[in-house]
Enzyme design. Structure first.
Site, PDB file in Angstrom:
ATOM      1  N   ASP A  46       0.866  -1.260   0.224  1.00 25.84           N
ATOM      2  CA  ASP A  46      -0.054  -0.037   0.047  1.00 25.84           C
ATOM      3  C   ASP A  46       0.819   1.331   0.182  1.00 25.84           C
ATOM      4  OD1 ASP A  46      -2.612   1.252   0.497  1.00 25.84           O
ATOM      5  OD2 ASP A  46      -1.425   2.103   1.867  1.00 25.84           O
ATOM      6  N   TYR A  51       3.358   9.496  -0.800  1.00 21.68           N
ATOM      7  CA  TYR A  51       4.587   8.948   0.131  1.00 21.68           C
ATOM      8  C   TYR A  51       5.718   8.942  -0.593  1.00 21.68           C
ATOM      9  CZ  TYR A  51       0.457   6.459   2.129  1.00 21.68           C
ATOM     10  OH  TYR A  51      -0.788   6.164   2.708  1.00 21.68           O
ATOM     11  N   LYS A  80      -2.025   5.673  -4.751  1.00 14.21           N
ATOM     12  CA  LYS A  80      -3.083   6.377  -4.491  1.00 14.21           C
ATOM     13  C   LYS A  80      -3.071   7.716  -5.371  1.00 14.21           C
ATOM     14  CE  LYS A  80      -3.480   4.597   0.154  1.00 14.21           C
ATOM     15  NZ  LYS A  80      -2.176   4.518   0.642  1.00 14.21           N
ATOM     16  N   HIS A 113      -7.126   9.522  -2.954  1.00 12.27           N
ATOM     17  CA  HIS A 113      -6.418   9.112  -1.273  1.00 12.27           C
ATOM     18  C   HIS A 113      -7.418   9.721  -0.323  1.00 12.27           C
ATOM     19  CE1 HIS A 113      -2.088   9.053   0.640  1.00 12.27           C
ATOM     20  NE2 HIS A 113      -3.426   8.916   1.561  1.00 12.27           N
TER      21      HIS A 113
HETATM   22  N1  LIG Z   1      -5.360   6.386   3.146  1.00 17.06           N
HETATM   23  C1  LIG Z   1      -4.698   7.243   4.113  1.00 17.06           C
HETATM   24  O1  LIG Z   1      -4.905   8.365   4.099  1.00 17.06           O
HETATM   25  C2  LIG Z   1      -3.663   6.643   5.112  1.00 17.06           C
HETATM   26  C3  LIG Z   1      -3.217   7.428   6.390  1.00 17.06           C
HETATM   27  C4  LIG Z   1      -2.255   6.595   6.913  1.00 17.06           C
HETATM   28  C5  LIG Z   1      -1.734   5.669   6.676  1.00 17.06           C
HETATM   29  N2  LIG Z   1      -2.064   4.742   5.611  1.00 17.06           N
HETATM   30  C6  LIG Z   1      -1.744   3.564   5.223  1.00 17.06           C
HETATM   31  O2  LIG Z   1      -1.914   2.677   6.117  1.00 17.06           O
HETATM   32  C7  LIG Z   1      -0.351   2.219   6.628  1.00 17.06           C
HETATM   33  C8  LIG Z   1      -0.637   1.957   8.012  1.00 17.06           C
HETATM   34  O3  LIG Z   1      -0.606   3.046   8.829  1.00 17.06           O
HETATM   35  P1  LIG Z   1       0.746   4.011   9.478  1.00 17.06           P
HETATM   36  O4  LIG Z   1       2.006   3.603   8.892  1.00 17.06           O
HETATM   37  O5  LIG Z   1       0.149   5.306   9.453  1.00 17.06           O
HETATM   38  O6  LIG Z   1       0.528   3.454  11.062  1.00 17.06           O
HETATM   39  P2  LIG Z   1       0.466   2.003  11.746  1.00 17.06           P
HETATM   40  O7  LIG Z   1       0.986   0.776  10.767  1.00 17.06           O
HETATM   41  O8  LIG Z   1      -0.400   1.528  12.860  1.00 17.06           O
HETATM   42  O9  LIG Z   1       1.895   2.092  12.607  1.00 17.06           O
HETATM   43  C9  LIG Z   1       3.186   2.347  12.005  1.00 17.06           C
HETATM   44  C10 LIG Z   1       4.261   2.819  13.209  1.00 17.06           C
HETATM   45  O10 LIG Z   1       3.962   1.813  14.081  1.00 17.06           O
HETATM   46  C11 LIG Z   1       5.514   1.200  14.293  1.00 17.06           C
HETATM   47  N3  LIG Z   1       5.096  -0.362  14.286  1.00 17.06           N
HETATM   48  C12 LIG Z   1       4.759  -1.269  13.394  1.00 17.06           C
HETATM   49  N4  LIG Z   1       4.750  -2.553  13.945  1.00 17.06           N
HETATM   50  C13 LIG Z   1       5.397  -2.267  15.206  1.00 17.06           C
HETATM   51  C14 LIG Z   1       5.670  -3.578  16.009  1.00 17.06           C
HETATM   52  N5  LIG Z   1       5.418  -4.777  15.919  1.00 17.06           N
HETATM   53  N6  LIG Z   1       6.202  -3.042  17.355  1.00 17.06           N
HETATM   54  C15 LIG Z   1       6.601  -1.656  17.393  1.00 17.06           C
HETATM   55  N7  LIG Z   1       6.328  -0.700  16.689  1.00 17.06           N
HETATM   56  C16 LIG Z   1       5.660  -0.979  15.651  1.00 17.06           C
HETATM   57  C17 LIG Z   1       6.357   1.502  13.119  1.00 17.06           C
HETATM   58  O11 LIG Z   1       7.397   1.862  13.509  1.00 17.06           O
HETATM   59  P3  LIG Z   1       8.654   1.005  12.364  1.00 17.06           P
HETATM   60  O12 LIG Z   1       8.595   1.393  11.122  1.00 17.06           O
HETATM   61  O13 LIG Z   1      10.128   1.902  13.163  1.00 17.06           O
HETATM   62  O14 LIG Z   1       8.788  -0.409  12.869  1.00 17.06           O
HETATM   63  C18 LIG Z   1       5.430   2.794  12.501  1.00 17.06           C
HETATM   64  O15 LIG Z   1       6.190   4.013  13.435  1.00 17.06           O
HETATM   65  C19 LIG Z   1       0.404   3.422   6.156  1.00 17.06           C
HETATM   66  O16 LIG Z   1       1.862   3.041   5.920  1.00 17.06           O
HETATM   67  C20 LIG Z   1      -0.285   3.603   4.725  1.00 17.06           C
HETATM   68  O17 LIG Z   1       0.243   2.490   3.914  1.00 17.06           O
HETATM   69  C21 LIG Z   1      -3.139   5.386   4.822  1.00 17.06           C
END
Ligand SMILES: NC(=O)c1ccc[n+]([C@@H]2O[C@H](COP(=O)([O-])OP(=O)(O)OC[C@H]3O[C@@H](n4cnc5c(N)ncnc54)[C@H](OP(=O)(O)O)[C@@H]3O)[C@@H](O)[C@H]2O)c1
Length: 281
Positions: A46, A51, A80, A113
């Site tokens: 994704d 990004y 997106k 997006h």
């Molecule tokens: N459509 C939208 O508007 C939108 C908005 C936000 C996100 N997204 C998508 O959704 C994905 C996920 O959301 P997100 O990246 O915002 O948040 P998330 O996946 O909830 O959290 C990612 C964060 O948590 C940490 N993390 C992940 N697994 C971990 C674990 N097992 N233990 C400790 N820390 C951990 C990561 O750090 P490290 O990398 O340092 O491990 C990173 O800082 C994004 O990457 C993107 O593809 C879409």
């Protein structure tokens, strides 16, 4: 059924195409993380124009295919459209640019997006995306951060032909959006969950800590498993090889019904810096 899920489980989208039940988020991610994710077994990626890493993601996909012989059709590549490219002409050009940046022949899933432009902007974009499906550039199209009112605008438009395959929104126990989820399901729209591990913010929540101990898994694994059992496609992101692996090691346990109820907080606590779902635009 959540209990019968495995890493290789796929769901059938309303477009007829299969989507893996869990994916890898690449916001603030990079090519090495994508390579590690593919090696670990993730098959859904994704990314987004916003990004700034579609080129790295595409390169990682192409390298993985060359190195392993994995079929392109076994990888599900999502990207997106950013807000500044809404409208027919800009979106048509953005789709071609996204394909070029990734170096791929087609995009599996292309999402608006966010709805943050205007009715004519959003609908013009959808027209261009429908046409790109016809042209074979995109397999499935969907939306992200759409509220019910944004979806109803689309369904009422006379150019509407293709129902969004997914709506990708922030979803976790502190933002379960029951009404939106129910509405999307009634239209055959699959929910993708972003911020599924709450960016770590809720790892010390007492319920998460206690469930983590009870099931012998990490807080992140509890949250990802919750998302799967809710019927969402979670998109956890990590740049750490070990976390990348453990975040998909969530198919050997099941959160029981009573514990799922404990995670039904009824709260509205967005973690991401925005929630365009609520935008009246
Ligand atoms: N459509 C939208 O508007 C939108 C908005 C936000 C996100 N997204 C998508 O959704 C994905 C996920 O959301 P997100 O990246 O915002 O948040 P998330 O996946 O909830 O959290 C990612 C964060 O948590 C940490 N993390 C992940 N697994 C971990 C674990 N097992 N233990 C400790 N820390 C951990 C990561 O750090 P490290 O990398 O340092 O491990 C990173 O800082 C994004 O990457 C993107 O593809 C879409």
């Amino acid at each position: 059924m959540a209990s019968s899920l495995s890493l290789t489980t796929t769901f059938k989208l309303n477009s007829g195409h299969a989507i893996p039940c869990i994916g890898f988020g690449v916001f603030h991610g990079h090519g090495e993380a994508v390579s590690n994710a593919l090696k670990a077994g993730y098959r859904l990626l994704d990314t987004a124009d916003f990004y700034n890493n579609e080129d790295d993601c595409g390169a990682a996909v192409r390298a993985f295919i060359t190195e392993t012989g994995c079929a392109r059709s076994d990888i599900f590549y999502t990207t997106k459209l950013w807000n500044n490219n809404h409208g027919y002409t800009a979106t048509a050009a953005a789709i071609d640019q996204a394909l070029n940046r990734a170096g791929l022949d087609y995009i599996d899933l292309y999402l608006i997006h966010s709805p943050l432009s205007s009715p004519s902007g959003r609908l013009g974009s959808w027209q261009a995306m429908q046409d790109a499906v016809d042209a074979g550039k995109i397999k499935s199209i969907g939306v992200s951060n759409y509220g019910i009112h944004h979806l109803e605008e689309l369904f009422a438009w006379d150019g509407f032909r293709i129902t969004p395959a997914v709506n990708q929104v922030e979803l976790h126990p502190w933002l379960a959006r029951k009404e939106l989820v129910e509405y999307c399901r009634s239209k055959g729209i699959l929910m993708e969950a972003y911020c599924p591990v709450t960016r770590g913010v809720k790892f010390t929540d007492p319920t998460i800590v206690s469930l983590s101990k009870k099931y012998g898994v990490s807080p992140a694994q509890v949250l990802i498993r919750w998302s799967l059992q809710m019927g969402f496609v979670p998109l956890p992101k990590s740049n750490h090889a070990e976390r990348i692996k453990t975040n998909i090691d969530v198919f050997g346990f099941e959160i029981d019904e009573a514990d799922m109820k404990k995670l039904d907080t009824g709260k509205y606590e967005p973690i991401a810096a925005w929630d365009p779902v609520k935008s009246p635009l």
